[in-house]
Motif scaffolding. Structure first.
Motif, PDB file in Angstrom:
ATOM      1  N   MET A 166      -1.886  51.898 -58.562  1.00 24.88           N
ATOM      2  CA  MET A 166      -2.276  51.767 -57.165  1.00 24.88           C
ATOM      3  C   MET A 166      -2.958  50.420 -56.928  1.00 24.88           C
ATOM      4  O   MET A 166      -4.182  50.337 -56.845  1.00 24.88           O
ATOM      5  CB  MET A 166      -3.219  52.925 -56.788  1.00 24.88           C
ATOM      6  N   PRO A 167      -2.192  49.354 -56.793  1.00 22.43           N
ATOM      7  CA  PRO A 167      -2.766  48.018 -56.585  1.00 22.43           C
ATOM      8  C   PRO A 167      -3.657  47.998 -55.347  1.00 22.43           C
ATOM      9  O   PRO A 167      -3.278  48.514 -54.293  1.00 22.43           O
ATOM     10  CB  PRO A 167      -1.530  47.131 -56.400  1.00 22.43           C
ATOM     11  N   PHE A 168      -4.820  47.375 -55.470  1.00 21.31           N
ATOM     12  CA  PHE A 168      -5.761  47.326 -54.348  1.00 21.31           C
ATOM     13  C   PHE A 168      -5.167  46.570 -53.166  1.00 21.31           C
ATOM     14  O   PHE A 168      -5.385  46.936 -52.008  1.00 21.31           O
ATOM     15  CB  PHE A 168      -7.066  46.655 -54.779  1.00 21.31           C
ATOM     16  N   SER A 169      -4.403  45.514 -53.445  1.00 20.39           N
ATOM     17  CA  SER A 169      -3.824  44.708 -52.363  1.00 20.39           C
ATOM     18  C   SER A 169      -2.893  45.544 -51.485  1.00 20.39           C
ATOM     19  O   SER A 169      -2.864  45.379 -50.260  1.00 20.39           O
ATOM     20  CB  SER A 169      -3.062  43.517 -52.937  1.00 20.39           C
ATOM     21  N   LEU A 170      -2.137  46.462 -52.114  1.00 14.68           N
ATOM     22  CA  LEU A 170      -1.236  47.317 -51.348  1.00 14.68           C
ATOM     23  C   LEU A 170      -2.032  48.274 -50.465  1.00 14.68           C
ATOM     24  O   LEU A 170      -1.740  48.441 -49.276  1.00 14.68           O
ATOM     25  CB  LEU A 170      -0.329  48.116 -52.280  1.00 14.68           C
ATOM     26  N   SER A 171      -3.049  48.906 -51.045  1.00 11.58           N
ATOM     27  CA  SER A 171      -3.869  49.840 -50.277  1.00 11.58           C
ATOM     28  C   SER A 171      -4.546  49.146 -49.105  1.00 11.58           C
ATOM     29  O   SER A 171      -4.626  49.685 -47.994  1.00 11.58           O
ATOM     30  CB  SER A 171      -4.930  50.477 -51.186  1.00 11.58           C
ATOM     31  N   LEU A 172      -5.034  47.936 -49.349  1.00 12.09           N
ATOM     32  CA  LEU A 172      -5.696  47.178 -48.288  1.00 12.09           C
ATOM     33  C   LEU A 172      -4.710  46.813 -47.178  1.00 12.09           C
ATOM     34  O   LEU A 172      -5.017  46.955 -45.986  1.00 12.09           O
ATOM     35  CB  LEU A 172      -6.315  45.905 -48.866  1.00 12.09           C
ATOM     36  N   THR A 173      -3.518  46.370 -47.568  1.00 11.27           N
ATOM     37  CA  THR A 173      -2.504  45.998 -46.580  1.00 11.27           C
ATOM     38  C   THR A 173      -2.097  47.189 -45.734  1.00 11.27           C
ATOM     39  O   THR A 173      -1.969  47.089 -44.506  1.00 11.27           O
ATOM     40  CB  THR A 173      -1.261  45.423 -47.280  1.00 11.27           C
ATOM     41  N   LEU A 174      -1.900  48.325 -46.377  1.00  7.65           N
ATOM     42  CA  LEU A 174      -1.508  49.527 -45.652  1.00  7.65           C
ATOM     43  C   LEU A 174      -2.608  49.965 -44.684  1.00  7.65           C
ATOM     44  O   LEU A 174      -2.325  50.408 -43.574  1.00  7.65           O
ATOM     45  CB  LEU A 174      -1.195  50.656 -46.635  1.00  7.65           C
ATOM     46  N   THR A 175      -3.841  49.852 -45.122  1.00  9.33           N
ATOM     47  CA  THR A 175      -4.964  50.239 -44.270  1.00  9.33           C
ATOM     48  C   THR A 175      -5.070  49.325 -43.053  1.00  9.33           C
ATOM     49  O   THR A 175      -5.240  49.794 -41.920  1.00  9.33           O
ATOM     50  CB  THR A 175      -6.285  50.200 -45.059  1.00  9.33           C
ATOM     51  N   LEU A 176      -4.974  48.026 -43.287  1.00  2.00           N
ATOM     52  CA  LEU A 176      -5.029  47.074 -42.173  1.00  2.00           C
ATOM     53  C   LEU A 176      -3.867  47.287 -41.210  1.00  2.00           C
ATOM     54  O   LEU A 176      -4.027  47.230 -39.985  1.00  2.00           O
ATOM     55  CB  LEU A 176      -4.996  45.640 -42.713  1.00  2.00           C
ATOM     56  N   SER A 177      -2.697  47.548 -41.772  1.00  2.89           N
ATOM     57  CA  SER A 177      -1.524  47.789 -40.954  1.00  2.89           C
ATOM     58  C   SER A 177      -1.719  49.028 -40.092  1.00  2.89           C
ATOM     59  O   SER A 177      -1.370  49.044 -38.907  1.00  2.89           O
ATOM     60  CB  SER A 177      -0.291  47.966 -41.853  1.00  2.89           C
ATOM     61  N   ALA A 178      -2.272  50.080 -40.694  1.00  5.11           N
ATOM     62  CA  ALA A 178      -2.508  51.321 -39.951  1.00  5.11           C
ATOM     63  C   ALA A 178      -3.480  51.085 -38.800  1.00  5.11           C
ATOM     64  O   ALA A 178      -3.283  51.583 -37.688  1.00  5.11           O
ATOM     65  CB  ALA A 178      -3.047  52.398 -40.893  1.00  5.11           C
ATOM     66  N   ILE A 179      -4.539  50.324 -39.055  1.00  6.40           N
ATOM     67  CA  ILE A 179      -5.539  50.039 -38.014  1.00  6.40           C
ATOM     68  C   ILE A 179      -4.900  49.266 -36.867  1.00  6.40           C
ATOM     69  O   ILE A 179      -5.068  49.616 -35.683  1.00  6.40           O
ATOM     70  CB  ILE A 179      -6.716  49.228 -38.598  1.00  6.40           C
ATOM     71  N   VAL A 180      -4.148  48.219 -37.206  1.00  8.23           N
ATOM     72  CA  VAL A 180      -3.547  47.365 -36.183  1.00  8.23           C
ATOM     73  C   VAL A 180      -2.539  48.133 -35.324  1.00  8.23           C
ATOM     74  O   VAL A 180      -2.576  48.057 -34.089  1.00  8.23           O
ATOM     75  CB  VAL A 180      -2.862  46.149 -36.842  1.00  8.23           C
ATOM     76  N   TRP A 181      -1.667  48.909 -35.973  1.00  3.49           N
ATOM     77  CA  TRP A 181      -0.663  49.630 -35.201  1.00  3.49           C
ATOM     78  C   TRP A 181      -1.266  50.803 -34.430  1.00  3.49           C
ATOM     79  O   TRP A 181      -0.762  51.177 -33.367  1.00  3.49           O
ATOM     80  CB  TRP A 181       0.471  50.086 -36.107  1.00  3.49           C
ATOM     81  N   PHE A 182      -2.330  51.386 -34.959  1.00  5.33           N
ATOM     82  CA  PHE A 182      -3.021  52.437 -34.203  1.00  5.33           C
ATOM     83  C   PHE A 182      -3.605  51.867 -32.910  1.00  5.33           C
ATOM     84  O   PHE A 182      -3.461  52.454 -31.827  1.00  5.33           O
ATOM     85  CB  PHE A 182      -4.140  53.059 -35.042  1.00  5.33           C
ATOM     86  N   LEU A 183      -4.266  50.714 -33.028  1.00  7.21           N
ATOM     87  CA  LEU A 183      -4.850  50.087 -31.845  1.00  7.21           C
ATOM     88  C   LEU A 183      -3.775  49.658 -30.858  1.00  7.21           C
ATOM     89  O   LEU A 183      -3.949  49.778 -29.638  1.00  7.21           O
ATOM     90  CB  LEU A 183      -5.704  48.887 -32.264  1.00  7.21           C
ATOM     91  N   TYR A 184      -2.653  49.185 -31.384  1.00  9.04           N
ATOM     92  CA  TYR A 184      -1.548  48.813 -30.503  1.00  9.04           C
ATOM     93  C   TYR A 184      -1.052  50.039 -29.732  1.00  9.04           C
ATOM     94  O   TYR A 184      -0.874  49.993 -28.505  1.00  9.04           O
ATOM     95  CB  TYR A 184      -0.409  48.206 -31.318  1.00  9.04           C
ATOM     96  N   GLY A 185      -0.823  51.141 -30.444  1.00  6.97           N
ATOM     97  CA  GLY A 185      -0.363  52.363 -29.798  1.00  6.97           C
ATOM     98  C   GLY A 185      -1.368  52.885 -28.791  1.00  6.97           C
ATOM     99  O   GLY A 185      -1.006  53.393 -27.720  1.00  6.97           O
ATOM    100  N   LEU A 186      -2.649  52.744 -29.122  1.00  6.39           N
ATOM    101  CA  LEU A 186      -3.710  53.203 -28.220  1.00  6.39           C
ATOM    102  C   LEU A 186      -3.723  52.368 -26.940  1.00  6.39           C
ATOM    103  O   LEU A 186      -3.831  52.911 -25.836  1.00  6.39           O
ATOM    104  CB  LEU A 186      -5.063  53.092 -28.934  1.00  6.39           C
ATOM    105  N   LEU A 187      -3.588  51.071 -27.089  1.00  9.27           N
ATOM    106  CA  LEU A 187      -3.651  50.167 -25.934  1.00  9.27           C
ATOM    107  C   LEU A 187      -2.453  50.315 -25.005  1.00  9.27           C
ATOM    108  O   LEU A 187      -2.581  50.146 -23.785  1.00  9.27           O
ATOM    109  CB  LEU A 187      -3.778  48.717 -26.414  1.00  9.27           C
ATOM    110  N   ILE A 188      -1.281  50.630 -25.570  1.00  9.18           N
ATOM    111  CA  ILE A 188      -0.111  50.815 -24.709  1.00  9.18           C
ATOM    112  C   ILE A 188       0.066  52.286 -24.343  1.00  9.18           C
ATOM    113  O   ILE A 188       1.062  52.663 -23.729  1.00  9.18           O
ATOM    114  CB  ILE A 188       1.173  50.286 -25.379  1.00  9.18           C
ATOM    115  N   LYS A 189      -0.916  53.105 -24.757  1.00  6.87           N
ATOM    116  CA  LYS A 189      -0.916  54.537 -24.443  1.00  6.87           C
ATOM    117  C   LYS A 189       0.341  55.236 -24.972  1.00  6.87           C
ATOM    118  O   LYS A 189       0.982  56.019 -24.271  1.00  6.87           O
ATOM    119  CB  LYS A 189      -1.056  54.751 -22.935  1.00  6.87           C
TER     120      LYS A 189
END
Length: 272
Positions: A166-189
Motif C-alpha cells: 500500500m504505497p503512501f503516494s497512492l493513498s494520498l493521491t486517491l484521498t486528494l482526488s476524492a476530496i476534489v471530486w466531492f467538492l466539485y460534485g457538491l458545488l454543481i449539486k
C-alpha cells in the motif's frame, strides 16, 4: 455550463484540479507497459484493471452527455478512454494466446455487452430528468460495488505488518482526488458525483493511517518475494470521480479495485 461557467468559478477550479490529478493517475501504469514492451511479454500482469478503467470512463462520459453541460467530466474520461485503449492494445500485442482470448472476452462482455445494455435501457425506458437519475444511480452503484476492494489491501497490511502492499503516494493521491471530486460534485449539486467520493475519502484516510502505524513495523515471516513483487507493480486508474485500479499479483489472482473519488479507480493483476 455548470462546470465551465464563470458563475461557478470554484466548481471550475475543483473540476480542473480533479482533471489534473486523475490524468496523472491514468499515466501511472506507464512503467508497467514499458516493461512489457522491453520484455516483449506481459509476464504476470493482467488486463482486467485496464478494461475496468475503460468501462468506467465510458460510463461516466455517457452520464455527462445525458446530463449535458459537464465538460470537465467528459474531458478527463475521454482522456481515460484513449489512454486505457492504448494500454489494452499494447497488452494484446504482447500477451499469450490465452491472455488475448481472455482479454477479448471481458472486453466484449463488459465494454460492449454490459455497456450496450445500460445504454439501450437508459435511452428506451426513461426520458428527461428520469434518464439522468436512473443513469446516475447506475454510476453510483458501479462505484460502490468496487469500494470493497480497499478492504482486502487493508487486511493484508494488518496481516503482514508491511506497507509494501500500500504505497503512501497512492493513498494520498486517491484521498486528494476524492476530496476534489466531492467538492466539485457538491458545488454543481450533483450527488452522483459527490457521493462515491465520501467513501473514497474514508478509505484513503484509513490507508494513510495504517501506513503511518505500520511503516516502521517488522513484517511477519513469509512475506518474501511475493510482497516485493506486489509493491513494485504500478497503479492504474479508473476515473470517474472515480475508480482506481492497482495491479497486484501477490494474492494469487484476486482482482482488487480501489475506488477513490469520481470518480474512480487500484486493481491488481492475475498471472496469465
Amino acid at each position: 455550463m455548470a462546470g465551465l461557467s464563470l458563475q461557478h468559478p470554484w466548481a471550475f477550479a475543483f473540476g480542473l484540479l480533479g482533471n489534473l490529478i486523475s490524468f496523472t493517475t491514468y499515466l501511472a501504469p506507464i512503467p508497467t507497459f514499458y516493461r512489457i514492451y522491453k520484455s516483449k511479454s506481459t509476464e504476470g500482469f493482467q488486463s482486467v484493471p485496464y478494461v475496468v478503467a475503460l468501462f468506467s470512463a465510458m460510463l461516466w462520459i455517457f452520464y455527462a452527455l445525458i446530463k449535458s453541460n459537464e465538460a470537465l467530466l467528459i474531458t478527463i474520461n475521454a482522456a481515460g478512454c484513449v489512454i486505457e485503449t492504448i494500454y489494452i492494445v499494447i497488452y494484446l500485442a504482447y500477451a499469450s494466446k490465452k491472455a488475448k482470448v481472455f482479454t477479448t472476452k471481458i472486453l466484449l462482455g463488459l465494454n460492449v455487452g454490459v455497456f450496450g445494455v445500460i445504454l439501450l435501457l437508459t435511452l428506451l425506458l426513461s426520458k428527461g430528468e428520469n434518464r439522468v437519475v436512473s443513469l446516475g444511480w447506475v454510476c453510483v452503484a458501479f462505484s460502490v460495488s468496487v469500494f470493497v476492494a480497499p478492504l482486502s489491501i487493508i487486511r493484508r497490511v494488518v496481516q503482514t505488518r508491511s506497507v509494501e502492499y500500500m504505497p503512501f503516494s497512492l493513498s494520498l493521491t486517491l484521498t486528494l482526488s476524492a476530496i476534489v471530486w466531492f467538492l466539485y460534485g457538491l458545488l454543481i449539486k450533483d450527488k452522483y458525483v459527490a457521493l462515491p467520493n465520501v467513501l473514497g475519502f474514508t478509505f484513503g484516510v484509513v490507508q494513510m493511517g495504517l501506513y503511518v502505524f505500520y511503516m516502521n513495523a517488522t513484517p511477519v515471516a513469509g512475506e518474501g518475494k511475493e510482497g516485493k513483487l506486489a509493491a513494485e507493480e504500478p497503479q492504474v486508474v479508473v476515473n470517474v470521480g472515480k475508480l482506481t485500479a492497482t495491479p497486484d499479483r501477490s494474492s494469487g489472482g484476486t482482482t482488487t479495485i480501489i475506488v477513490a473519488r469520481r470518480i474512480i479507480t487500484s486493481t491488481r493483476t492475475y498471472p496469465d
